[in-house]
Write a protein that holds these residues in place. Structure first.
Motif, PDB file in Angstrom:
ATOM      1  N   THR A  50       1.187  25.052  -0.409  1.00  0.00           N
ATOM      2  CA  THR A  50       2.443  25.761  -0.150  1.00  0.00           C
ATOM      3  C   THR A  50       3.673  24.864  -0.227  1.00  0.00           C
ATOM      4  O   THR A  50       4.772  25.340  -0.530  1.00  0.00           O
ATOM      5  N   ASN A  51       3.499  23.569   0.062  1.00  0.00           N
ATOM      6  CA  ASN A  51       4.668  22.687   0.044  1.00  0.00           C
ATOM      7  C   ASN A  51       4.227  21.220  -0.041  1.00  0.00           C
ATOM      8  O   ASN A  51       3.178  20.856   0.498  1.00  0.00           O
ATOM      9  N   ILE A  52       5.037  20.405  -0.704  1.00  0.00           N
ATOM     10  CA  ILE A  52       4.828  18.955  -0.749  1.00  0.00           C
ATOM     11  C   ILE A  52       6.191  18.306  -0.591  1.00  0.00           C
ATOM     12  O   ILE A  52       7.108  18.572  -1.381  1.00  0.00           O
ATOM     13  N   VAL A  53       6.346  17.464   0.423  1.00  0.00           N
ATOM     14  CA  VAL A  53       7.630  16.809   0.676  1.00  0.00           C
ATOM     15  C   VAL A  53       7.407  15.333   0.980  1.00  0.00           C
ATOM     16  O   VAL A  53       6.294  14.912   1.335  1.00  0.00           O
ATOM     17  N   THR A  54       8.466  14.553   0.837  1.00  0.00           N
ATOM     18  CA  THR A  54       8.429  13.132   1.197  1.00  0.00           C
ATOM     19  C   THR A  54       9.532  12.851   2.205  1.00  0.00           C
ATOM     20  O   THR A  54      10.539  13.562   2.269  1.00  0.00           O
ATOM     21  N   THR A  55       9.346  11.794   2.982  1.00  0.00           N
ATOM     22  CA  THR A  55      10.397  11.299   3.870  1.00  0.00           C
ATOM     23  C   THR A  55      10.917   9.987   3.303  1.00  0.00           C
ATOM     24  O   THR A  55      10.206   9.262   2.604  1.00  0.00           O
ATOM     25  N   GLY A  56      12.161   9.664   3.628  1.00  0.00           N
ATOM     26  CA  GLY A  56      12.768   8.438   3.117  1.00  0.00           C
ATOM     27  C   GLY A  56      13.437   8.687   1.779  1.00  0.00           C
ATOM     28  O   GLY A  56      12.850   9.271   0.875  1.00  0.00           O
ATOM     29  N   SER A  92      14.080   6.800  -0.616  1.00  0.00           N
ATOM     30  CA  SER A  92      13.586   6.030  -1.757  1.00  0.00           C
ATOM     31  C   SER A  92      12.447   6.734  -2.487  1.00  0.00           C
ATOM     32  O   SER A  92      12.098   6.354  -3.603  1.00  0.00           O
ATOM     33  N   PHE A  93      11.845   7.739  -1.854  1.00  0.00           N
ATOM     34  CA  PHE A  93      10.718   8.445  -2.453  1.00  0.00           C
ATOM     35  C   PHE A  93      11.091   9.900  -2.743  1.00  0.00           C
ATOM     36  O   PHE A  93      11.742  10.561  -1.936  1.00  0.00           O
ATOM     37  N   GLU A  94      10.658  10.369  -3.898  1.00  0.00           N
ATOM     38  CA  GLU A  94      10.927  11.759  -4.278  1.00  0.00           C
ATOM     39  C   GLU A  94       9.708  12.335  -4.981  1.00  0.00           C
ATOM     40  O   GLU A  94       9.101  11.677  -5.835  1.00  0.00           O
ATOM     41  N   VAL A  95       9.337  13.553  -4.607  1.00  0.00           N
ATOM     42  CA  VAL A  95       8.166  14.184  -5.201  1.00  0.00           C
ATOM     43  C   VAL A  95       8.603  15.336  -6.097  1.00  0.00           C
ATOM     44  O   VAL A  95       9.550  16.070  -5.772  1.00  0.00           O
ATOM     45  N   ASP A  96       7.936  15.463  -7.220  1.00  0.00           N
ATOM     46  CA  ASP A  96       8.217  16.556  -8.153  1.00  0.00           C
ATOM     47  C   ASP A  96       7.288  17.724  -7.814  1.00  0.00           C
ATOM     48  O   ASP A  96       6.199  17.856  -8.374  1.00  0.00           O
ATOM     49  N   GLU A  98       3.676  14.099  -9.477  1.00  0.00           N
ATOM     50  CA  GLU A  98       4.395  12.837  -9.719  1.00  0.00           C
ATOM     51  C   GLU A  98       5.315  12.495  -8.555  1.00  0.00           C
ATOM     52  O   GLU A  98       6.050  13.342  -8.054  1.00  0.00           O
ATOM     53  N   ILE A  99       5.264  11.211  -8.160  1.00  0.00           N
ATOM     54  CA  ILE A  99       6.153  10.681  -7.124  1.00  0.00           C
ATOM     55  C   ILE A  99       7.020   9.606  -7.767  1.00  0.00           C
ATOM     56  O   ILE A  99       6.519   8.760  -8.511  1.00  0.00           O
ATOM     57  N   THR A 100       8.311   9.623  -7.472  1.00  0.00           N
ATOM     58  CA  THR A 100       9.241   8.617  -7.987  1.00  0.00           C
ATOM     59  C   THR A 100       9.736   7.747  -6.844  1.00  0.00           C
ATOM     60  O   THR A 100      10.134   8.245  -5.788  1.00  0.00           O
ATOM     61  N   PHE A 101       9.687   6.427  -7.076  1.00  0.00           N
ATOM     62  CA  PHE A 101      10.164   5.458  -6.093  1.00  0.00           C
ATOM     63  C   PHE A 101      11.414   4.784  -6.639  1.00  0.00           C
ATOM     64  O   PHE A 101      11.375   4.126  -7.677  1.00  0.00           O
ATOM     65  N   THR A 102      12.538   4.968  -5.953  1.00  0.00           N
ATOM     66  CA  THR A 102      13.804   4.356  -6.349  1.00  0.00           C
ATOM     67  C   THR A 102      14.325   3.541  -5.167  1.00  0.00           C
ATOM     68  O   THR A 102      15.025   4.072  -4.286  1.00  0.00           O
ATOM     69  N   PRO A 103      14.001   2.256  -5.102  1.00  0.00           N
ATOM     70  CA  PRO A 103      14.400   1.451  -3.935  1.00  0.00           C
ATOM     71  C   PRO A 103      15.908   1.264  -3.876  1.00  0.00           C
ATOM     72  O   PRO A 103      16.562   1.045  -4.885  1.00  0.00           O
ATOM     73  N   ARG A 104      16.447   1.340  -2.660  1.00  0.00           N
ATOM     74  CA  ARG A 104      17.882   1.159  -2.443  1.00  0.00           C
ATOM     75  C   ARG A 104      18.157   0.003  -1.488  1.00  0.00           C
ATOM     76  O   ARG A 104      19.263  -0.129  -0.970  1.00  0.00           O
ATOM     77  N   GLU A 105      17.139  -0.817  -1.251  1.00  0.00           N
ATOM     78  CA  GLU A 105      17.291  -1.979  -0.386  1.00  0.00           C
ATOM     79  C   GLU A 105      16.207  -2.992  -0.736  1.00  0.00           C
ATOM     80  O   GLU A 105      15.272  -2.698  -1.483  1.00  0.00           O
ATOM     81  N   PHE A 106      16.347  -4.207  -0.205  1.00  0.00           N
ATOM     82  CA  PHE A 106      15.364  -5.256  -0.432  1.00  0.00           C
ATOM     83  C   PHE A 106      14.153  -5.064   0.466  1.00  0.00           C
ATOM     84  O   PHE A 106      14.232  -4.466   1.537  1.00  0.00           O
ATOM     85  N   GLY A 107      13.027  -5.616   0.033  1.00  0.00           N
ATOM     86  CA  GLY A 107      11.833  -5.688   0.871  1.00  0.00           C
ATOM     87  C   GLY A 107      10.928  -4.481   0.762  1.00  0.00           C
ATOM     88  O   GLY A 107      11.114  -3.600  -0.078  1.00  0.00           O
ATOM     89  N   GLU A 108       9.924  -4.464   1.637  1.00  0.00           N
ATOM     90  CA  GLU A 108       8.965  -3.375   1.634  1.00  0.00           C
ATOM     91  C   GLU A 108       9.592  -2.131   2.248  1.00  0.00           C
ATOM     92  O   GLU A 108      10.244  -2.194   3.293  1.00  0.00           O
ATOM     93  N   ILE A 109       9.386  -1.010   1.592  1.00  0.00           N
ATOM     94  CA  ILE A 109       9.970   0.265   2.019  1.00  0.00           C
ATOM     95  C   ILE A 109       8.834   1.262   2.202  1.00  0.00           C
ATOM     96  O   ILE A 109       8.014   1.451   1.303  1.00  0.00           O
ATOM     97  N   SER A 110       8.783   1.888   3.357  1.00  0.00           N
ATOM     98  CA  SER A 110       7.713   2.842   3.646  1.00  0.00           C
ATOM     99  C   SER A 110       8.250   4.268   3.644  1.00  0.00           C
ATOM    100  O   SER A 110       9.444   4.516   3.843  1.00  0.00           O
ATOM    101  N   GLY A 111       7.372   5.191   3.418  1.00  0.00           N
ATOM    102  CA  GLY A 111       7.694   6.604   3.448  1.00  0.00           C
ATOM    103  C   GLY A 111       6.438   7.405   3.721  1.00  0.00           C
ATOM    104  O   GLY A 111       5.349   6.847   3.897  1.00  0.00           O
ATOM    105  N   VAL A 112       6.566   8.691   3.728  1.00  0.00           N
ATOM    106  CA  VAL A 112       5.433   9.574   4.019  1.00  0.00           C
ATOM    107  C   VAL A 112       5.453  10.738   3.038  1.00  0.00           C
ATOM    108  O   VAL A 112       6.519  11.307   2.752  1.00  0.00           O
TER     109      VAL A 112
END
Length: 297
Positions: free
Chosen positions: A19-25, A27-31, A47-61
């Motif tokens: 019914t739904n697929i979403v991401t948090t953060g 930097s992450f976007e789901v199609d 497909e998930i797209t990762f577009t970092p907007r800061e340095f270092g490790e970035i987490s999401g859900v």
């Protein structure tokens, strides 16, 4: 941006409705194409797209909602490494490209302490080993490379004397293709230490080898041109001192200026044009790119 595919499968005996697929953060976007059904045994790629907007490790859900009677919401942790907008260019060494830095007295570390660092992105594993930074070709030498047999492998950091002795350290982390890593090797007296993404990964005590030689530094290949690194290399640094764990952690994903204490080489590889790579450190020892390099924005 970097894209990756996840597979959603129906392993049950009844029709599954997603019914739904979403991401948090941000930097992450789901199609997500909208609600869809999966018959038993059927699967679908998302497909998930990762577009970092800061340095270092970035987490999401990533959260997947469905009519599954047991798991109505499946939560998947996401992790990526950002190098930030400031590090806006790097060099892709592809299948054969490499850079050469002329020899300089600043790199004659002898039996003294030193540190070498780089940002890398592996596109494909090549052969037994892939050189990232090395100063060798007979005599005494040092290296920082990916030790691999055509597959995921550890980082190797070491020093040696031709036909006499080698002292090397392997990381416990086995690198993967398609993600950024910051790697660093430090020699402090008789101790070699390796860092991956700003965290200490491996350390050991070894004999101290005099690594002085008059050879050039090679980035992305060996002097024999048979250990090519197939991927992207950025922000190569050399120091005539052992960087501390805190210094490594604080600056792993930062773009340095070149006036930091003890720095003797800083090749940021962000020129974006031509085949010259500038050294932003006080040494000012510029290098040159050869063969099939490509500037990456």
């Amino acid at each position: 941006p970097v894209t990756a595919q996840i597979e959603i499968s129906n392993d049950g005996n009844a029709e599954l409705t997603v019914t739904n697929i979403v991401t948090t953060g941000e930097s992450f976007e789901v199609d997500f194409p909208g609600q869809f059904d999966l018959a038993p045994g059927e699967s679908r790629q998302i497909e998930i797209t990762f577009t970092p907007r800061e340095f270092g490790e970035i987490s999401g859900v990533l959260m997947v909602n469905s009519n599954d009677p047991i798991d109505e919401e499946v939560v998947i942790n996401l992790l990526g490494t950002g190098i930030g907008d400031d590090v806006n260019r790097a060099v892709d060494t592809q299948d054969s490209a490499y850079a050469v830095i002329p020899d300089h007295d600043s790199y004659h570390f002898g039996t003294g302490d030193f540190t070498v660092e780089a940002m890398i992105w592996i596109e494909e594993f090549n052969g037994l080993e892939s050189q990232i930074v090395t100063k060798s070709l007979g005599g005494n030498f040092f290296w920082l490379r990916v030790a691999t047999l055509n597959g995921p492998g550890p980082i190797s950091f070491g020093t040696g004397e031709l036909n006499v002795n080698e002292e090397s350290l392997l990381s416990t982390t086995h690198l993967e293709t398609g993600r950024w890593y910051h790697i660093a090797g430090v020699r402090s007296e008789n101790t070699l230490t390796m860092y991956v993404n700003g965290e200490e990964d491996a350390t050991g005590e070894f004999g101290v080898i005099n690594i002085d030689n008059n050879n050039s530094i090679y980035i992305g290949n060996s002097h024999a041109l048979d250990d090519n690194f197939n991927g992207i290399i950025d922000e190569v640094r050399m120091w005539n001192a052992p960087r501390s764990p805190q210094e490594i952690a604080d600056n792993a994903f930062e773009q340095l200026i070149g006036d930091e204490e003890s720095i003797v080489g800083l090749w940021q590889l962000n020129e974006g044009i031509g085949n010259r790579i500038n050294d932003s450190s006080p040494t000012g020892n510029h290098g040159e790119l050869f063969l099939d390099y490509e500037w990456i924005d």
